[in-house]
Design a protein around this motif. Structure first.
Motif, PDB file in Angstrom:
ATOM      1  N   LEU A  86      -6.509  60.898 -18.493  1.00  0.00           N
ATOM      2  CA  LEU A  86      -5.087  60.622 -18.690  1.00  0.00           C
ATOM      3  C   LEU A  86      -4.227  61.858 -18.461  1.00  0.00           C
ATOM      4  O   LEU A  86      -3.013  61.747 -18.237  1.00  0.00           O
ATOM      5  CB  LEU A  86      -4.841  60.084 -20.106  1.00  0.00           C
ATOM      6  N   LEU A  87      -4.841  63.046 -18.508  1.00  0.00           N
ATOM      7  CA  LEU A  87      -4.102  64.286 -18.278  1.00  0.00           C
ATOM      8  C   LEU A  87      -3.878  64.555 -16.794  1.00  0.00           C
ATOM      9  O   LEU A  87      -3.250  65.548 -16.434  1.00  0.00           O
ATOM     10  CB  LEU A  87      -4.850  65.471 -18.908  1.00  0.00           C
ATOM     11  N   GLY A  88      -4.383  63.677 -15.939  1.00  0.00           N
ATOM     12  CA  GLY A  88      -4.282  63.862 -14.500  1.00  0.00           C
ATOM     13  C   GLY A  88      -2.878  64.139 -13.992  1.00  0.00           C
ATOM     14  O   GLY A  88      -2.687  65.050 -13.174  1.00  0.00           O
ATOM     15  N   PRO A  89      -1.840  63.382 -14.439  1.00  0.00           N
ATOM     16  CA  PRO A  89      -0.487  63.650 -13.937  1.00  0.00           C
ATOM     17  C   PRO A  89      -0.025  65.077 -14.176  1.00  0.00           C
ATOM     18  O   PRO A  89       0.646  65.674 -13.328  1.00  0.00           O
ATOM     19  CB  PRO A  89       0.380  62.648 -14.722  1.00  0.00           C
ATOM     20  N   ILE A 135      -0.101  60.147 -25.881  1.00  0.00           N
ATOM     21  CA  ILE A 135      -0.802  58.920 -25.517  1.00  0.00           C
ATOM     22  C   ILE A 135      -2.309  59.145 -25.525  1.00  0.00           C
ATOM     23  O   ILE A 135      -3.079  58.251 -25.922  1.00  0.00           O
ATOM     24  CB  ILE A 135      -0.323  58.427 -24.145  1.00  0.00           C
ATOM     25  N   GLN A 136      -2.761  60.340 -25.136  1.00  0.00           N
ATOM     26  CA  GLN A 136      -4.196  60.629 -25.203  1.00  0.00           C
ATOM     27  C   GLN A 136      -4.680  60.614 -26.650  1.00  0.00           C
ATOM     28  O   GLN A 136      -5.768  60.103 -26.950  1.00  0.00           O
ATOM     29  CB  GLN A 136      -4.502  61.972 -24.562  1.00  0.00           C
ATOM     30  N   ILE A 137      -3.881  61.173 -27.551  1.00  0.00           N
ATOM     31  CA  ILE A 137      -4.243  61.156 -28.971  1.00  0.00           C
ATOM     32  C   ILE A 137      -4.295  59.716 -29.482  1.00  0.00           C
ATOM     33  O   ILE A 137      -5.213  59.330 -30.231  1.00  0.00           O
ATOM     34  CB  ILE A 137      -3.246  61.990 -29.793  1.00  0.00           C
ATOM     35  N   MET A 138      -3.341  58.891 -29.073  1.00  0.00           N
ATOM     36  CA  MET A 138      -3.361  57.480 -29.445  1.00  0.00           C
ATOM     37  C   MET A 138      -4.624  56.793 -28.925  1.00  0.00           C
ATOM     38  O   MET A 138      -5.227  55.960 -29.620  1.00  0.00           O
ATOM     39  CB  MET A 138      -2.124  56.769 -28.891  1.00  0.00           C
ATOM     40  N   ALA A 184      -6.394  49.604 -21.269  1.00  0.00           N
ATOM     41  CA  ALA A 184      -5.631  49.189 -20.088  1.00  0.00           C
ATOM     42  C   ALA A 184      -4.134  49.174 -20.385  1.00  0.00           C
ATOM     43  O   ALA A 184      -3.312  49.568 -19.549  1.00  0.00           O
ATOM     44  CB  ALA A 184      -6.094  47.816 -19.618  1.00  0.00           C
ATOM     45  N   ILE A 185      -3.778  48.727 -21.587  1.00  0.00           N
ATOM     46  CA  ILE A 185      -2.354  48.687 -21.972  1.00  0.00           C
ATOM     47  C   ILE A 185      -1.799  50.109 -22.057  1.00  0.00           C
ATOM     48  O   ILE A 185      -0.708  50.397 -21.535  1.00  0.00           O
ATOM     49  CB  ILE A 185      -2.184  47.954 -23.311  1.00  0.00           C
ATOM     50  N   LEU A 186      -2.537  51.010 -22.708  1.00  0.00           N
ATOM     51  CA  LEU A 186      -2.084  52.396 -22.806  1.00  0.00           C
ATOM     52  C   LEU A 186      -1.991  53.040 -21.423  1.00  0.00           C
ATOM     53  O   LEU A 186      -1.050  53.802 -21.140  1.00  0.00           O
ATOM     54  CB  LEU A 186      -3.032  53.195 -23.701  1.00  0.00           C
ATOM     55  N   PHE A 191       1.066  55.145 -16.952  1.00  0.00           N
ATOM     56  CA  PHE A 191       1.340  55.101 -15.520  1.00  0.00           C
ATOM     57  C   PHE A 191       2.819  54.841 -15.263  1.00  0.00           C
ATOM     58  O   PHE A 191       3.450  55.508 -14.440  1.00  0.00           O
ATOM     59  CB  PHE A 191       0.491  54.014 -14.864  1.00  0.00           C
ATOM     60  N   SER A 192       3.396  53.884 -15.981  1.00  0.00           N
ATOM     61  CA  SER A 192       4.803  53.547 -15.785  1.00  0.00           C
ATOM     62  C   SER A 192       5.714  54.714 -16.145  1.00  0.00           C
ATOM     63  O   SER A 192       6.747  54.935 -15.494  1.00  0.00           O
ATOM     64  CB  SER A 192       5.172  52.318 -16.629  1.00  0.00           C
ATOM     65  N   LEU A 193       5.349  55.472 -17.156  1.00  0.00           N
ATOM     66  CA  LEU A 193       6.183  56.589 -17.601  1.00  0.00           C
ATOM     67  C   LEU A 193       6.060  57.820 -16.720  1.00  0.00           C
ATOM     68  O   LEU A 193       6.979  58.655 -16.684  1.00  0.00           O
ATOM     69  CB  LEU A 193       5.823  56.971 -19.045  1.00  0.00           C
ATOM     70  N   THR A 194       4.942  57.951 -16.006  1.00  0.00           N
ATOM     71  CA  THR A 194       4.668  59.221 -15.325  1.00  0.00           C
ATOM     72  C   THR A 194       4.522  59.131 -13.814  1.00  0.00           C
ATOM     73  O   THR A 194       4.451  60.172 -13.159  1.00  0.00           O
ATOM     74  CB  THR A 194       3.370  59.847 -15.877  1.00  0.00           C
ATOM     75  N   VAL A 195       4.475  57.935 -13.224  1.00  0.00           N
ATOM     76  CA  VAL A 195       4.135  57.826 -11.815  1.00  0.00           C
ATOM     77  C   VAL A 195       5.075  58.639 -10.922  1.00  0.00           C
ATOM     78  O   VAL A 195       4.645  59.207  -9.917  1.00  0.00           O
ATOM     79  CB  VAL A 195       4.074  56.348 -11.374  1.00  0.00           C
TER      80      VAL A 195
END
Length: 275
Positions: A86-89, A135-138, A184-186, A191-195
């Motif tokens: 998830l840290l990819g972006p 989000i990663q912590i979540m 998948a939801i997270l 994705f929507s927040l960071t794309v």
């Protein structure tokens, strides 16, 4: 790169004028394919930068998995690895700068790439990194919660024991199913927040709220191409993780460069035209 000293334009009367939101234009599947081709071209034009950044990220993934094993928590290796991706972006910020310089004809050097990344430490991009980390912590929290709900408060002596419990019991299969749905939801939210928010913040003097709103607008404006791209990214990253994260050495830079070009196609900033 644009001037970072002010986030407001000046009106003719001298009073601050609120800058308009970046304009989001619709894209098609052909645009995604074109962006992928441009991303591959950027990787071929400057492979060293992509390989080094990809290798650094791959080593980070291995470190996370090995740390889980060293702490006798190997059963968390898979969710920890998935969370790390998830840290990819944020990891791709350097790749965005490479693509930006290639597109504008500016010279490439390690000092310029790291300088651009370092310059973001006190700016809005740092807040976006915090959003990703949150989000990663979540993600990790919901994994532990689901483990407690479906498998009880127990530990596993090995990853093999954990997988046996997950794959051969009804509670384990339910944990697996619910965990992947929540994941998948997270992932969709992230994705929507960071794309396009990270590329936007790198190129423009914008606040991170504006960047996230623009990113979500880009997804809603072109849902099928964007969600298709998100699915491609997910599948590529999963496959890249299988050989000990080594696949990320190649795939992360290609995905990063492609994301930059996708951003340029769907977001129009002040005085710019969509690619």
């Amino acid at each position: 790169m644009t001037d970072k000293t002010t986030s407001h334009a000046q009106s003719e009367t001298g009073t601050p004028a609120i800058r308009p939101m970046p304009k989001v234009v619709p894209i098609t599947g052909t645009d995604v394919i074109d962006a992928l081709g441009a991303g591959l071209m950027d990787f071929r034009r400057a492979p060293v930068y992509g390989l080094v950044i990809g290798a650094f990220f791959a080593v980070g993934g291995l470190f996370v998995v090995l740390t889980a094993g060293a702490l006798n928590m190997s059963y968390l290796s898979y969710p920890a690895a998935a969370g790390f991706v998830l840290l990819g972006p944020f990891a791709a910020v350097g790749l965005y700068e490479v693509s930006r310089r290639l597109q504008t004809g500016e010279p490439l050097s390690w000092s310029s790439i790291f300088g651009a990344m370092w310059a973001q430490k006190g700016r809005e991009l740092s807040w976006m990194a915090f959003v990703v980390l949150f989000i990663q912590i979540m993600w990790m929290y919901q994994v532990r919660l689901l483990l407690a709900l479906f498998l009880g408060f127990r530990s596993f002596s090995s990853f093999e024991e954990f997988m046996t419990q997950v794959l051969t019991t009804s509670d384990g299969l339910m944990f697996l199913a619910v965990g992947h749905v929540v994941g998948a939801i997270l992932s969709l939210i992230l994705f929507s927040l960071t794309v396009v928010s990270f590329p936007l913040l790198l190129e423009e003097d914008r606040d991170f709220i504006t960047a996230m709103i623009t990113s979500v607008k880009a997804v809603f404006t072109s849902p099928l191409p964007m969600l298709g791209w998100g699915l491609v990214v997910t599948l590529v990253l999963v496959v890249s993780m299988l050989p000990g994260f080594l696949g990320l050495v190649i795939t992360l830079p290609v995905l990063g460069h492609t994301t930059w070009h996708l951003y340029k196609k769907c977001v129009v900033n002040d005085g710019q035209e969509a690619a």
